[in-house]
Design a protein around this motif. Structure first.
Motif, short mmCIF file in Angstrom:
data_model
loop_
_atom_site.label_atom_id
_atom_site.label_comp_id
_atom_site.label_asym_id
_atom_site.label_seq_id
_atom_site.Cartn_x
_atom_site.Cartn_y
_atom_site.Cartn_z
N TYR A 116 -31.39 57.18 57.04
CA TYR A 116 -30.13 56.68 56.49
C TYR A 116 -30.27 56.09 55.09
N ASP A 117 -31.41 56.36 54.45
CA ASP A 117 -31.63 55.92 53.07
C ASP A 117 -31.41 54.42 52.91
N ILE A 118 -32.05 53.65 53.79
CA ILE A 118 -31.97 52.20 53.72
C ILE A 118 -33.11 51.73 52.82
N ALA A 119 -32.78 51.41 51.59
CA ALA A 119 -33.81 51.07 50.60
C ALA A 119 -34.29 49.63 50.75
N GLU A 120 -33.39 48.71 51.02
CA GLU A 120 -33.77 47.31 51.16
C GLU A 120 -33.76 46.95 52.65
N ASP A 121 -33.14 45.83 52.96
CA ASP A 121 -33.12 45.39 54.36
C ASP A 121 -31.92 45.93 55.12
N ALA A 122 -30.93 46.46 54.41
CA ALA A 122 -29.72 46.93 55.08
C ALA A 122 -29.02 47.99 54.24
N LYS A 123 -28.13 48.71 54.91
CA LYS A 123 -27.27 49.68 54.21
C LYS A 123 -25.85 49.15 54.28
N TYR A 124 -25.15 49.16 53.15
CA TYR A 124 -23.79 48.65 53.11
C TYR A 124 -22.82 49.81 52.92
N VAL A 125 -21.81 49.84 53.77
CA VAL A 125 -20.80 50.90 53.74
C VAL A 125 -19.43 50.26 53.59
N THR A 126 -18.69 50.67 52.57
CA THR A 126 -17.35 50.15 52.33
C THR A 126 -16.31 51.05 52.97
N LEU A 127 -15.43 50.46 53.78
CA LEU A 127 -14.41 51.22 54.50
C LEU A 127 -13.08 50.46 54.48
N ARG A 128 -12.01 51.20 54.74
CA ARG A 128 -10.73 50.55 54.99
C ARG A 128 -10.81 49.91 56.39
N ALA A 129 -10.17 48.78 56.55
CA ALA A 129 -10.29 48.03 57.81
C ALA A 129 -9.86 48.86 59.02
N CYS A 130 -8.84 49.68 58.86
CA CYS A 130 -8.32 50.45 60.00
C CYS A 130 -9.23 51.60 60.40
N LEU A 131 -10.25 51.92 59.60
CA LEU A 131 -11.13 53.05 59.89
C LEU A 131 -12.48 52.63 60.46
N VAL A 132 -12.73 51.34 60.56
CA VAL A 132 -14.04 50.86 60.99
C VAL A 132 -14.39 51.33 62.40
N GLY A 133 -13.45 51.24 63.33
CA GLY A 133 -13.73 51.64 64.70
C GLY A 133 -14.15 53.09 64.82
N TYR A 134 -13.47 53.97 64.11
CA TYR A 134 -13.81 55.39 64.14
C TYR A 134 -15.20 55.63 63.57
N PHE A 135 -15.52 54.96 62.48
CA PHE A 135 -16.81 55.12 61.82
C PHE A 135 -17.94 54.69 62.76
N LEU A 136 -17.81 53.55 63.40
CA LEU A 136 -18.85 53.05 64.29
C LEU A 136 -19.11 53.99 65.46
#
Length: 282
Positions: free
Chosen positions: A222-242
């Motif tokens: 997942y190309d995690i370069a540091e300690d975490a990967k940050y993904v920006t999403l619209r609030a209403c799409l978070v459930g689908y993404f997870l």
């Protein structure tokens, strides 16, 4: 067929696509898309109206051709059309034209949607119209609803339509495959910028699952370069993404690390920022 005629067929296909899914097409659309002259665009529109006289009619007020409800001349692939409307795929008569390498894409077992139904919904989005739609839910079955569709959403597995539900007076997501009928209605004063969950952006902090045996492999995946990967999403799409990425969003990382390689590390923060409760119920 000569090269000239093949290119012209692509233009005729494109103008029909705009008429079906957006409800209107003009000479300017053809000029900007294909780089042809206005007289050539006029000729294309004339040829098309001869091939399919019931599909288009000229609207003097809008100064363009509008969809009049006739049977389309070409065959349209629904997924290709939806991806094109969302900006993710080129539109062409033959979808194979955009293919460059031998490949296979996961087959869908979802219901195949009727062209006329999908086109009606997309026209309502583009023209800011309400629609009276028959929709089936798992809790209430099939019923008629008055909706103002405002956006298309693909969660990686299926298409959704973001709508304002007039009955409930709130914005909700509707699975496209569950619509069985839709009729265009009056103009709607609902706009996408009135949807708080769509217009709220949040950042997901994703880390390798705490119970993973080899987190370094997950970092590579997942190309995690540091300690975490940050993904920006619209609030209403978070459930689908997870759910699509099989991310463990439990409170205590209780998921199986072989099934959930990633863990959501800022769940409480997301709830405080406006992500709906249902999206984070594990």
């Amino acid at each position: 067929m000569s090269l000239h005629r093949e290119v012209q067929r692509e233009r005729l296909f494109y103008l029909e696509f705009l008429a079906l899914f957006l409800g209107r097409v003009s000479r300017k659309d053809l000029v900007s898309r294909f780089g042809i002259s206005e007289p050539a665009a006029t000729k294309d529109l004339t040829i098309y109206t001869e091939l399919a006289p019931e599909v288009l009619r000229y609207d003097l007020k809008q100064k363009c051709y509008v969809f009049s409800g006739g049977e389309p001349y070409f065959i349209h692939d629904i997924d290709q059309a939806l991806y094109s409307l969302a900006g993710g795929r080129a539109i062409a008569i033959d979808p194979e034209h955009a293919k460059r390498l031998p490949s296979w894409i996961n087959s869908s077992i979802k219901r195949k949607m009727p062209l006329s139904l999908v086109a009606t919904i997309s026209r309502c989005i583009y023209q800011h119209r309400k629609m009276t739609a028959e929709y089936g839910s798992l809790s209430k079955g099939s019923k008629m609803r008055t909706l103002s569709p405002v956006a298309l959403v693909n969660d990686g597995l299926r298409w959704h339509v973001r709508c304002y539900a007039h009955e409930h007076q709130e914005f909700r997501d509707y699975n496209l495959a569950r619509f069985s009928a839709a009729i265009e209605a009056d103009l709607s004063d609902v706009r996408l910028d009135q949807d708080p969950e769509w217009n709220t952006e949040v950042s997901l902090r994703l880390i390798a699952h705490p119970k993973a045996e080899h987190p370094e492999t997950i970092h590579m995946d997942y190309d995690i370069a540091e300690d975490a990967k940050y993904v920006t999403l619209r609030a209403c799409l978070v459930g689908y993404f997870l759910r699509h990425w099989h991310i463990d969003y439990s409170d205590t990382a209780s998921g199986n690390p072989r099934a959930h390689q990633l863990f959501l590390d800022n769940k409480r923060e997301l709830l405080d920022q406006g992500v709906p409760q249902w999206a984070l119920e594990f």
